[in-house]
Write a protein that holds these residues in place. Structure first.
Motif: not given
Length: 199
Positions: A82-92
């Motif tokens: 979920h950590a990289p997914q959350a970062i990706a969903k923010w736009g990174i």
């Protein structure tokens, strides 16, 4: 192949501090979600709450940033994807740092986010440059193995296997299955237990 990741360009957001773990990236209470949709709004939720709009992810000059610049041992702690997914969903779409926790790095590669490393001095220079000029374009070039921000050019490294997966597009497991659909059907047709199951 459309999944190839050669260059990622965009504005950047600096996030200073070593040992930022996955529980800080996405607190455990948000792991109950069925899909990853909506996680971007909760990325760094507790850190953001405690800094009262001073967290870089809340500051207006960094909204829309696509590259994250971090320090050492980023993504340590639990192995939550979920950590990289959350970062990706923010736009990174790319992360530049001094070092990454191994499982976090692998989870990023699995969703097409390149994590590249540079020495601490270069990272500090990038963070300072982006802080001073938030509208500057940062370019992460996996072929040339360098990051550029205006006149600042930083040499980067990436694990060879992961870099090759990005450049060739083979990081995308689902994309690989779709691309090889005909071969998969042909192989499945030759397997007696598949034919038996269909009979």
């Amino acid at each position: 192949m459309v999944s190839e990741v050669n260059v990622v360009s965009g504005r950047a957001v600096p996030l200073t501090g070593n040992d930022i773990d996955t529980d800080r990236i996405i607190p455990a209470r948000f792991l109950r979600c069925v899909t990853f949709d909506g996680l971007g709004a909760q990325v760094f939720a507790d850190d953001r709450a405690h800094t009262q709009a001073q967290h870089p992810f809340d500051q207006p000059q960094y909204q829309g940033a696509e590259i994250l610049i971090v320090n050492a041992n980023f993504g340590c702690g639990s192995s939550r994807e979920h950590a990289p997914q959350a970062i990706a969903k923010w736009g990174i779409r790319a992360i530049v740092g001094e070092s990454f926790a191994e499982i976090f790095f692998g989870n990023c590669v699995a969703i097409g986010i390149p994590c590249v490393t540079a020495d601490s001095t270069s990272i500090k220079q990038l963070q300072e440059r982006v802080s001073q000029t938030p509208q500057a374009t940062v370019k992460v070039d996996l072929e040339a193995l360098q990051v550029t921000c205006e006149d600042l050019i930083v040499a980067i490294e990436m694990v060879a296997g992961a870099r090759q997966m990005m450049l060739s597009g083979t990081w995308d497991a689902c994309g690989q299955l779709v691309a090889q659909a005909a071969d998969i059907r042909e192989t499945a047709a030759k397997l007696p237990y598949i034919q038996w199951a269909q009979a």
